[in-house]
Design a protein around this motif. Sequence first.
Motif: not given
Length: 156
Positions: A7-10, A25, A42-43, A47-49, A67, A73
């Motif tokens: 999952m993307a890291r923000l 997202d 969850t966007g 998407g999962q972040y 990210s 996002v």
Amino acid sequence: MSTTIDMARLTEVLPAGSWTGAPADRVVLDYDGRHRRRVVLTGAAGGQYLLDLPEATHLKNGDGLRSTEGAIVEVAALAEPLLEIRAATTPDLLRLAWHLGNRHLAAAIRADHILIRRDHVIAHMLEHQGAVVAEVMAVFDPEAGAYHVHGHGHDH
């Protein structure tokens, strides 16, 4: 056997108005959900972040979360059940604000009304003080408080 979901890291907060373009997202969060340091989000597009900030930060409506890959996002504030407090005059509204502050309640102060979280006991007290109290659904973004550090995920 466990499977790790990538999952993307923000990792960076971009204040509302400081970023442009279409977001990758959008995450829709209530007031409590917008004060975080590290949490899986969850966007709206599914998407999962992983929100992974150096310190707990209050996210505002319209902020962007960048990210590590550079995608943004958008943060969208979710309307929630609140009390809208109005008074006949500005001095009356100021007096009501004092009563709320004396009880250490989070409040969003506007020119002609105050928003607080729904609380029937407080609503009753305010009505006895002359307030006009209405239940509303609105975004809650209270004042930060006198001792709040105004960092917004930036180095100072």
